[in-house]
Structures are given as C-alpha cells and as structure tokens.
Motif scaffolding. Sequence first.
Motif, PDB file in Angstrom:
ATOM      1  N   PRO A   1      10.300  -6.595 -10.109  1.00  0.00           N
ATOM      2  CA  PRO A   1       8.855  -6.374  -9.923  1.00  0.00           C
ATOM      3  C   PRO A   1       8.026  -7.422 -10.676  1.00  0.00           C
ATOM      4  O   PRO A   1       8.391  -7.846 -11.781  1.00  0.00           O
ATOM      5  N   GLY A   2       6.946  -7.836 -10.053  1.00  0.00           N
ATOM      6  CA  GLY A   2       6.066  -8.806 -10.681  1.00  0.00           C
ATOM      7  C   GLY A   2       6.472 -10.250 -10.464  1.00  0.00           C
ATOM      8  O   GLY A   2       5.848 -11.155 -11.017  1.00  0.00           O
ATOM      9  N   THR A   3       7.542 -10.462  -9.666  1.00  0.00           N
ATOM     10  CA  THR A   3       8.001 -11.825  -9.406  1.00  0.00           C
ATOM     11  C   THR A   3       7.959 -12.117  -7.907  1.00  0.00           C
ATOM     12  O   THR A   3       7.808 -11.214  -7.079  1.00  0.00           O
ATOM     13  N   TYR A   4       8.108 -13.391  -7.576  1.00  0.00           N
ATOM     14  CA  TYR A   4       8.194 -13.799  -6.175  1.00  0.00           C
ATOM     15  C   TYR A   4       9.054 -15.055  -6.095  1.00  0.00           C
ATOM     16  O   TYR A   4       9.288 -15.743  -7.091  1.00  0.00           O
ATOM     17  N   ARG A   5       9.550 -15.342  -4.887  1.00  0.00           N
ATOM     18  CA  ARG A   5      10.325 -16.554  -4.627  1.00  0.00           C
ATOM     19  C   ARG A   5       9.708 -17.296  -3.454  1.00  0.00           C
ATOM     20  O   ARG A   5       9.506 -16.707  -2.383  1.00  0.00           O
TER      21      ARG A   5
ATOM     22  N   VAL B   1       9.226 -14.280  -0.772  1.00  0.00           N
ATOM     23  CA  VAL B   1       9.881 -12.985  -0.912  1.00  0.00           C
ATOM     24  C   VAL B   1       9.476 -12.369  -2.251  1.00  0.00           C
ATOM     25  O   VAL B   1       9.511 -13.046  -3.292  1.00  0.00           O
ATOM     26  N   TRP B   2       9.086 -11.079  -2.211  1.00  0.00           N
ATOM     27  CA  TRP B   2       8.792 -10.310  -3.416  1.00  0.00           C
ATOM     28  C   TRP B   2       9.917  -9.284  -3.578  1.00  0.00           C
ATOM     29  O   TRP B   2       9.908  -8.232  -2.940  1.00  0.00           O
ATOM     30  N   PRO B   3      10.923  -9.561  -4.423  1.00  0.00           N
ATOM     31  CA  PRO B   3      12.097  -8.675  -4.516  1.00  0.00           C
ATOM     32  C   PRO B   3      11.801  -7.384  -5.280  1.00  0.00           C
ATOM     33  O   PRO B   3      11.168  -7.412  -6.340  1.00  0.00           O
ATOM     34  N   ALA B   4      12.261  -6.266  -4.727  1.00  0.00           N
ATOM     35  CA  ALA B   4      12.048  -4.976  -5.386  1.00  0.00           C
ATOM     36  C   ALA B   4      12.799  -4.895  -6.707  1.00  0.00           C
ATOM     37  O   ALA B   4      12.388  -4.165  -7.613  1.00  0.00           O
TER      38      ALA B   4
ATOM     39  N   VAL C   1       0.857  -1.189   0.000  1.00  0.00           N
ATOM     40  CA  VAL C   1       0.000   0.000   0.000  1.00  0.00           C
ATOM     41  C   VAL C   1       0.888   1.233   0.000  1.00  0.00           C
ATOM     42  O   VAL C   1       1.807   1.356   0.820  1.00  0.00           O
ATOM     43  N   SER C   2       0.626   2.164  -0.912  1.00  0.00           N
ATOM     44  CA  SER C   2       1.419   3.386  -1.010  1.00  0.00           C
ATOM     45  C   SER C   2       1.069   4.336   0.136  1.00  0.00           C
ATOM     46  O   SER C   2       0.049   4.166   0.809  1.00  0.00           O
ATOM     47  N   PRO C   3       1.886   5.363   0.377  1.00  0.00           N
ATOM     48  CA  PRO C   3       1.578   6.328   1.440  1.00  0.00           C
ATOM     49  C   PRO C   3       0.271   7.080   1.214  1.00  0.00           C
ATOM     50  O   PRO C   3      -0.276   7.662   2.156  1.00  0.00           O
ATOM     51  N   THR C   4      -0.225   7.070  -0.012  1.00  0.00           N
ATOM     52  CA  THR C   4      -1.497   7.744  -0.299  1.00  0.00           C
ATOM     53  C   THR C   4      -2.678   6.770  -0.290  1.00  0.00           C
ATOM     54  O   THR C   4      -3.809   7.169  -0.547  1.00  0.00           O
ATOM     55  N   GLY C   5      -2.409   5.498  -0.021  1.00  0.00           N
ATOM     56  CA  GLY C   5      -3.491   4.532   0.128  1.00  0.00           C
ATOM     57  C   GLY C   5      -3.765   3.659  -1.075  1.00  0.00           C
ATOM     58  O   GLY C   5      -4.724   2.875  -1.060  1.00  0.00           O
ATOM     59  N   THR C   6      -2.951   3.754  -2.129  1.00  0.00           N
ATOM     60  CA  THR C   6      -3.148   2.899  -3.302  1.00  0.00           C
ATOM     61  C   THR C   6      -2.715   1.475  -2.971  1.00  0.00           C
ATOM     62  O   THR C   6      -1.557   1.234  -2.611  1.00  0.00           O
ATOM     63  N   LYS C   7      -3.638   0.554  -3.100  1.00  0.00           N
ATOM     64  CA  LYS C   7      -3.385  -0.853  -2.744  1.00  0.00           C
ATOM     65  C   LYS C   7      -3.104  -1.660  -4.001  1.00  0.00           C
ATOM     66  O   LYS C   7      -3.826  -1.566  -4.986  1.00  0.00           O
ATOM     67  N   THR C   8      -2.031  -2.454  -3.955  1.00  0.00           N
ATOM     68  CA  THR C   8      -1.656  -3.293  -5.088  1.00  0.00           C
ATOM     69  C   THR C   8      -1.453  -4.718  -4.607  1.00  0.00           C
ATOM     70  O   THR C   8      -0.652  -4.957  -3.694  1.00  0.00           O
ATOM     71  N   ALA C   9      -2.163  -5.655  -5.219  1.00  0.00           N
ATOM     72  CA  ALA C   9      -1.975  -7.064  -4.869  1.00  0.00           C
ATOM     73  C   ALA C   9      -0.613  -7.526  -5.369  1.00  0.00           C
ATOM     74  O   ALA C   9      -0.227  -7.246  -6.508  1.00  0.00           O
ATOM     75  N   LEU C  10       0.138  -8.223  -4.523  1.00  0.00           N
ATOM     76  CA  LEU C  10       1.421  -8.764  -4.932  1.00  0.00           C
ATOM     77  C   LEU C  10       1.209 -10.043  -5.739  1.00  0.00           C
ATOM     78  O   LEU C  10       0.224 -10.755  -5.544  1.00  0.00           O
ATOM     79  N   PRO C  11       2.119 -10.344  -6.673  1.00  0.00           N
ATOM     80  CA  PRO C  11       1.939 -11.546  -7.492  1.00  0.00           C
ATOM     81  C   PRO C  11       1.892 -12.798  -6.621  1.00  0.00           C
ATOM     82  O   PRO C  11       2.549 -12.878  -5.580  1.00  0.00           O
ATOM     83  N   SER C  12       1.105 -13.772  -7.075  1.00  0.00           N
ATOM     84  CA  SER C  12       0.911 -14.973  -6.272  1.00  0.00           C
ATOM     85  C   SER C  12       0.763 -16.197  -7.156  1.00  0.00           C
ATOM     86  O   SER C  12       0.546 -16.103  -8.371  1.00  0.00           O
TER      87      SER C  12
ATOM     88  N   ASN D   1      11.690  -3.854   3.706  1.00  0.00           N
ATOM     89  CA  ASN D   1      12.890  -3.055   3.986  1.00  0.00           C
ATOM     90  C   ASN D   1      12.880  -1.781   3.150  1.00  0.00           C
ATOM     91  O   ASN D   1      11.981  -1.562   2.336  1.00  0.00           O
ATOM     92  N   ASN D   2      13.886  -0.946   3.358  1.00  0.00           N
ATOM     93  CA  ASN D   2      13.898   0.351   2.680  1.00  0.00           C
ATOM     94  C   ASN D   2      14.128   0.233   1.186  1.00  0.00           C
ATOM     95  O   ASN D   2      13.790   1.140   0.422  1.00  0.00           O
ATOM     96  N   ALA D   3      14.698  -0.874   0.740  1.00  0.00           N
ATOM     97  CA  ALA D   3      14.861  -1.099  -0.696  1.00  0.00           C
ATOM     98  C   ALA D   3      13.547  -1.461  -1.371  1.00  0.00           C
ATOM     99  O   ALA D   3      13.437  -1.416  -2.597  1.00  0.00           O
ATOM    100  N   GLY D   4      12.542  -1.836  -0.565  1.00  0.00           N
ATOM    101  CA  GLY D   4      11.248  -2.237  -1.104  1.00  0.00           C
ATOM    102  C   GLY D   4      11.062  -3.732  -1.208  1.00  0.00           C
ATOM    103  O   GLY D   4      10.032  -4.197  -1.699  1.00  0.00           O
ATOM    104  N   ASP D   5      12.054  -4.521  -0.735  1.00  0.00           N
ATOM    105  CA  ASP D   5      11.865  -5.975  -0.679  1.00  0.00           C
ATOM    106  C   ASP D   5      10.813  -6.297   0.368  1.00  0.00           C
ATOM    107  O   ASP D   5      10.848  -5.768   1.487  1.00  0.00           O
TER     108      ASP D   5
END
Length: 335
Positions: free
Chosen positions: A173-177, A167-170, A124-135, A148-152
């Motif tokens: 984008p669009g991938t997961y482990r 893990v969703w690595p920054a 969720v962004s600081p303005t409230g935009t919600k994005t589903a992570l890939p699954s 973390n601060n890198a966005g991981d």
Amino acid sequence: MFKRRSASVLAAAAITTALGLVPVGTAQAATQAACVWQKTAWELPTGTNDGILYGSDGSRYGVGLTGTMSTTFPYGIKNGLATLWDNGKVVLRLPSGTNASDVNASGLMAGSSIVNNKFTAVKVSPTGTKTALPSNPTWSGAEAKVINNAGDIAGVASIGTKSFVVVWPASAPGTYRELPTPSTSTLILTDIDEQGRTVGYTDAGGFVTDLNGQWHTLAAKGTNATGEPTAIRDGRIVGSINSDTSYSEAEWDAQGTLVRTITNGAIEARAIGGSGTVGGLAFVNSVSRSVLWSNGVVSDSLSSVSQNFQITAISTDEKKLIGNDAGYPSSYTCS
C-alpha cells in the motif's frame, strides 16, 4: 472501449458480406449445454432510464454508468453518474466528476477523479469513500482502469504525450510501479488477472505485461493484423484479431503467443469462466449474438438468451453471465 467494440462488429459484418464467410452454424452448436438461461434485468436508479455496465467481478458486483438517454443529437446518456450494483440492485451512485471502470469481489472500485485540479487515479469503497492513489508529481494525469480480487489496481498515467502502464500493488500500500511501455499515442487497459498480469492495446496492437512487468506484444496473423485482448484469467488471454481481409476470435498465452483462432463467423471473445469456457460474439445463422466456446468449438449458442445480450463477465462456476442487454445491465443464470 465499447464504442471500439461496436465498430469491430460492424466491420466484421461488412467482411462477412464481402468475402462470403460461413457463419457459426448448427453443426457446431449441436454441443449446446443443458443450461436454460434465466434473465435478471438490473435496477436503474429512480429518475433514470438508461445504464451501461463497464466492469464486474463476475458474480456479485457490477459497475457502470446510469442516467437519462438523450432523444436528440448528440445521443448518449445525459447527466450520467458512476453506479455500483450488488446482485442487480443499485447500492451506490458516485458524485459527478468521479468515474468508475471496474470492481472486485469486495466491492472496491477502480476509477478516476479531479483532485487538486489534476485527473487522478482513485479507488472507491463500496460505501463511496474515495481515496487518491499514490502518484508521481511529474505525471500530467492518471486513471485507474482495472482491479483484481486481491486489490491490485492497474491504470494509465501520462507525462505530456507519453502514456504508460502503472500498477498499484495491494501487497505494498502507498506504492506504485511504472512499467516499461513502448512509445505510443494510444494506450487502453482492458483487464488484470488474479496474479497481476495486465492486458490492453495500443495503436500498434494488443499486449500483455507479465508477472515481472515486462511487455509482450500479442502475436497476430494476417495482412496488417493486430490483436485486441478483452480479458485475461490465470494468464490465458482472449480477444480478437482483425486484419485487412479477415477477423477472428483469438486466444493467447501469458507471453503473447497465439494459441488459437476461431474463424467462420466468430467475431471476438470477451470473457473467460473458471473452467475455461470463453464467451463472446459470433454470427449464428447470419445474426451477430453472444455464444460460449469450449476448446475452440461452440458449446452453447445461448438460444434462450436475448440476441442483444453482450457478455462482460462469466462467473467462476460458469453458471452466471453478466453484461449489457439492449443497452441495460443484466445477468443470466443457468437453470
């Protein structure tokens, strides 16, 4: 997570009474730092009277839950909504059904929500935009727990009764482990460092996943002893070890090897500052309260800080402590 910690404090108090363990005393506290800690109580949204902090970037942002405290059983926050604070000011409340458990220095939050009738990991962004992570469509559900601060982002997904770390690595984008995870009925993630290592615990004890995603059990000494990590910074892990007869603050390296334990009243570590100072709970003159340790010795007994304050994060410059004070998000700055 907070309920489990509260239980550990009560258990520690019982062991202290039973074994006559010596609390952290004035001899250790004699090295107390020169800080005079000034409190800032964080805002609560209009119409609420209670809040709890879940995660923080250690400086600017904090995320947690706000609502109205029930005065009748069952107690707890009613009508709670995920809340984002910026320097102690409420800047966002998320709609009902979206949870947030951690936030980074950009104000990006990790959490979960119901998407297409499935429990789904989201950012969720600081303005409230919600994005589903890939699954993976085979997952029964997923939660994003830490960032973390890198966005991981790291979290927990499940297939049936099996849970595992994701893990969703920054950087991709669009991938997961999906990380190789031992079979377990309980899987809780508690932190991620800037390099991407994660820590947490299962019903078998604490663990760290290294830079290659490999699982390492945290070493623990004692009869039926288990480690429970709370924070990791640059591969340094802190938390606690509890056994049938004792408890202690504990520190491990990035491979899960036990580096140090602090006994004699030290209960658990909860945060690490940029210079390696560790914050946590200890008995000081038979009273459980927050303290700071350096190299295994109390460096600041935080005598100017409320007895009820419990540390969640320490800033990089170690001049700011963030946490909950008597149930309310608060921060203390060094002056």
